[in-house]
Design an enzyme around this catalytic site. Structure first.
Site, PDB file in Angstrom:
ATOM      1  N   ARG A 228       0.822  -1.212   0.000  1.00  0.00           N
ATOM      2  CA  ARG A 228       0.000   0.000   0.000  1.00  0.00           C
ATOM      3  C   ARG A 228       0.854   1.259   0.000  1.00  0.00           C
ATOM      4  O   ARG A 228       0.472   2.280  -0.561  1.00  0.00           O
ATOM      5  CB  ARG A 228      -0.964  -0.037   1.194  1.00  0.00           C
ATOM      6  CG  ARG A 228      -2.089  -1.078   1.019  1.00  0.00           C
ATOM      7  CD  ARG A 228      -2.735  -1.435   2.324  1.00  0.00           C
ATOM      8  NE  ARG A 228      -3.896  -2.315   2.221  1.00  0.00           N
ATOM      9  CZ  ARG A 228      -3.842  -3.638   2.098  1.00  0.00           C
ATOM     10  NH1 ARG A 228      -2.679  -4.261   2.035  1.00  0.00           N
ATOM     11  NH2 ARG A 228      -4.965  -4.357   2.032  1.00  0.00           N
TER      12      ARG A 228
ATOM     13  N   GLY B 191      -0.855 -11.961  -4.879  1.00  0.00           N
ATOM     14  CA  GLY B 191      -2.298 -11.737  -4.941  1.00  0.00           C
ATOM     15  C   GLY B 191      -2.684 -10.334  -4.503  1.00  0.00           C
ATOM     16  O   GLY B 191      -3.541  -9.687  -5.101  1.00  0.00           O
TER      17      GLY B 191
ATOM     18  N   ASP C  93      -3.221 -15.741   7.468  1.00  0.00           N
ATOM     19  CA  ASP C  93      -1.974 -16.234   6.854  1.00  0.00           C
ATOM     20  C   ASP C  93      -1.158 -17.096   7.809  1.00  0.00           C
ATOM     21  O   ASP C  93      -0.113 -17.637   7.428  1.00  0.00           O
ATOM     22  CB  ASP C  93      -1.119 -15.048   6.382  1.00  0.00           C
ATOM     23  CG  ASP C  93      -1.759 -14.338   5.203  1.00  0.00           C
ATOM     24  OD1 ASP C  93      -2.544 -14.965   4.476  1.00  0.00           O
ATOM     25  OD2 ASP C  93      -1.475 -13.135   5.011  1.00  0.00           O
TER      26      ASP C  93
ATOM     27  N   LYS D 145      -5.504 -19.491  -1.287  1.00  0.00           N
ATOM     28  CA  LYS D 145      -4.301 -18.667  -1.072  1.00  0.00           C
ATOM     29  C   LYS D 145      -3.257 -19.037  -2.131  1.00  0.00           C
ATOM     30  O   LYS D 145      -3.596 -19.590  -3.164  1.00  0.00           O
ATOM     31  CB  LYS D 145      -3.779 -18.872   0.349  1.00  0.00           C
ATOM     32  CG  LYS D 145      -4.737 -18.344   1.414  1.00  0.00           C
ATOM     33  CD  LYS D 145      -4.843 -16.835   1.331  1.00  0.00           C
ATOM     34  CE  LYS D 145      -5.841 -16.278   2.323  1.00  0.00           C
ATOM     35  NZ  LYS D 145      -6.067 -14.849   2.127  1.00  0.00           N
TER      36      LYS D 145
ATOM     37  N   ARG E 269      -3.960 -24.105   0.864  1.00  0.00           N
ATOM     38  CA  ARG E 269      -3.142 -24.258   2.078  1.00  0.00           C
ATOM     39  C   ARG E 269      -3.671 -25.319   3.024  1.00  0.00           C
ATOM     40  O   ARG E 269      -2.901 -25.915   3.767  1.00  0.00           O
ATOM     41  CB  ARG E 269      -3.036 -22.926   2.829  1.00  0.00           C
ATOM     42  CG  ARG E 269      -2.031 -22.026   2.208  1.00  0.00           C
ATOM     43  CD  ARG E 269      -1.694 -20.812   3.052  1.00  0.00           C
ATOM     44  NE  ARG E 269      -0.696 -20.043   2.337  1.00  0.00           N
ATOM     45  CZ  ARG E 269      -0.549 -18.735   2.418  1.00  0.00           C
ATOM     46  NH1 ARG E 269      -1.333 -18.027   3.199  1.00  0.00           N
ATOM     47  NH2 ARG E 269       0.404 -18.131   1.737  1.00  0.00           N
TER      48      ARG E 269
HETATM   49  C1  S3P Z   1      -3.973  -9.135   2.433  1.00  0.00           C
HETATM   50  C2  S3P Z   1      -5.179  -9.742   2.684  1.00  0.00           C
HETATM   51  C3  S3P Z   1      -5.320 -11.194   2.916  1.00  0.00           C
HETATM   52  C4  S3P Z   1      -3.996 -11.873   3.196  1.00  0.00           C
HETATM   53  C5  S3P Z   1      -2.919 -11.403   2.258  1.00  0.00           C
HETATM   54  C6  S3P Z   1      -2.715  -9.904   2.415  1.00  0.00           C
HETATM   55  C7  S3P Z   1      -3.928  -7.666   2.236  1.00  0.00           C
HETATM   56  O1  S3P Z   1      -5.888 -11.777   1.766  1.00  0.00           O
HETATM   57  O2  S3P Z   1      -4.131 -13.277   3.083  1.00  0.00           O
HETATM   58  O3  S3P Z   1      -1.691 -12.057   2.541  1.00  0.00           O
HETATM   59  O4  S3P Z   1      -2.827  -7.089   2.289  1.00  0.00           O
HETATM   60  O5  S3P Z   1      -4.989  -7.077   2.016  1.00  0.00           O
HETATM   61  P1  S3P Z   1      -7.476 -11.886   1.574  1.00  0.00           P
HETATM   62  O6  S3P Z   1      -8.033 -10.547   1.396  1.00  0.00           O
HETATM   63  O7  S3P Z   1      -7.654 -12.720   0.323  1.00  0.00           O
HETATM   64  O8  S3P Z   1      -7.970 -12.598   2.805  1.00  0.00           O
END
Ligand code: S3P
Length: 455
Positions: free
Chosen positions: A33, A100, A326, A353, A357
């Protein structure tokens, strides 16, 4: 894809008396971010403590491709943003590798721009669902081209006049919430996100810090309504990224399961949306002292003093899952050494994930003699205190950094060594993992290929 495609196995052996003080790298969520919002805001953003993992660097490259200037100067990162609403159409496809968060948040960020943006990723990311982010973008008027099942590669074409929406997030996901809010930055009017279950709130907090106007309301049932005023002016700022609790989780669990261990992990983010693992391990009898609690730029941070402990199995409340989503792989590792049964439920999201997982953890535990049961959305682990009879297996990591690190931690306290098939992905979130664990006295051996690559 910048990580090596040649697998690099690693082996962890029974260790003793881990000791010392370490600092884990910057929080991954805040690091992504920081680069994104810095790249969007006008003026300069200076970031210290940025996680220099492959996932975050991919986000930096994407922001550069859309007009931001991103450079490392001294120990800090300097980002000069385009100004909100002024990102440029990238000339290249945006490659997010394994990330992701970077991919989904950037889809939200650029979706409403009247331009064409193409997204790709590695084999793991290309299997992950994007529909959860693409659906709200479609409602805003974004045209989407995607592989079957809304998978990558994805091409987005923003409309001439995007419309604000009210969106109830259908899964507990900070990425989905964030993608909709970031899309709202470039849409006139108020974008509203309804979040039935609270997830990490870094987007809300940081956007407010960059000058956006957001209103957050929480009802008696904990349902949050977030209203963001569109097209705000965002201004660059200084950010100090605290240590990542999701990375601290690995030395933390190692400190609890390795006999004689007594370690300190400094400067860990203590945002309550991220501390579910610490609470759970304390409930299991883990000796974790939270010391030197302080404020660091609007976030709580603290040092964790961790000692070897006799752990007991518990039932983890499913509603705690978003605050430790996580951390389940490494919690399952802690449970393997606890007396009795540890029951983890409400784990649907673990299936989507970086790997499935839930299945990856269950198979890895089984290969190493740990008694466990995998349910549709649950995992039950029956521990063997002292790790007697455990270990001796090779774990398939499925391009998942957290599976790799969790099972290396397992091998530090099992009777026989634990091997993982590939350690390359560790660099996506915790490039210093091997060095820091080595400093504490953990016996982890990398394959010759990796040693060769390092020297
Ligand atoms: C994250 C949100 C989570 C987490 C990822 C980081 C984020 O994912 O598992 O490692 O920075 O917004 P999800 O929104 O899919 O739960």
């Amino acid at each position: 894809m910048s990580h090596s495609s040649v697998p690099s196995p690693a082996t962890a052996r029974k260790s003793e008396n881990l000791s010392g003080t370490i600092r884990v790298p910057g929080d991954k969520s805040i690091s992504h971010r920081s680069l994104m919002f810095g790249g969007l805001a006008s003026g300069e953003t200076l970031i210290s403590g940025l996680l220099e993992g492959e996932d975050v660097l991919a986000t930096g490259r994407a922001m550069e491709a859309m007009g931001a200037k991103v450079s490392r100067e001294g120990g800090r990162w300097r980002v000069v943003g385009t100004g909100n609403g002024a990102l440029l159409e990238p000339n290249e496809t945006l490659d997010f590798g394994n990330a992701g968060t970077g991919c989904r948040l950037t889809m939200g960020l650029v979706g409403p721009y009247h331009m064409t943006t193409r997204f790709v990723g590695d084999a793991s990311l290309s299997r992950r669902p994007m529909k959860r982010v693409l659906d709200p973008l479609r409602q805003m008027g974004v045209a989407v081209e995607a592989e079957a099942g809304d998978r990558l590669p994805v091409t987005l074409r923003g409309p001439k006049s995007p419309a604000p929406i009210t969106y109830r997030v259908p899964v507990a996901s900070a990425q989905v919430k964030s993608a909709v809010l970031l899309a709202g930055l470039n849409v006139p009017g108020v974008t509203t996100v309804v979040e039935p279950v609270m997830t990490r709130d870094h987007t809300e907090k940081m956007l407010a810090g960059f000058g956006a106007t957001l209103e957050v309301e929480e009802d008696a049932d904990g349902v949050r309504t977030i209203r963001l005023e569109g097209q705000p002016e965002l201004a660059g700022r200084t950010i100090d990224v605290p240590g990542d609790p999701s990375s601290a989780a690995f030395p933390l669990v190692a400190g609890l399961i390795v006999p004689g261990a007594d370690i300190v992990i400094e400067n860990v983010l203590m945002n309550p949306t991220r501390t579910g693992l610490i609470t759970t391990l304390q409930e299991m009898g883990g000796q974790i002292d939270i010391v030197n609690w302080r404020d660091a730029g609007g976030e709580d941070v603290a040092d964790l003093q961790v000692r070897f402990s006799d752990l007991k199995g518990i039932t983890v409340p499913p509603q705690r899952a978003p605050s430790m989503i996580d951390e389940y792989p490494v919690l399952a590792v802690a449970a393997a050494f606890a007396e009795g049964e540890t029951v983890m439920d409400g784990l649907d999201e673990l299936r989507v994930k970086e790997s499935d997982r839930l299945a990856a953890v269950a198979r890895g535990l089984e290969r190493n003699g740990v008694d466990c049961t995998e349910g549709e959305a649950s995992l039950t682990v029956r521990g063997a205190p002292g790790g007697r009879g455990l270990g001796g297996g090779t774990v398939e990591t499925h391009l998942d950094h957290r599976i790799a690190m969790a099972f290396l931690v397992l091998g530090l306290a099992t009777e026989k060594p634990v091997e993982i098939d590939d350690s390359n992905m560790v660099a996506t979130s915790f490039p210093q993992f091997f060095d820091l664990m080595g400093e504490l006295g953990a016996e982890i051996e990398l394959s010759a290929a990796r040693d060769g690559a390092k020297s």
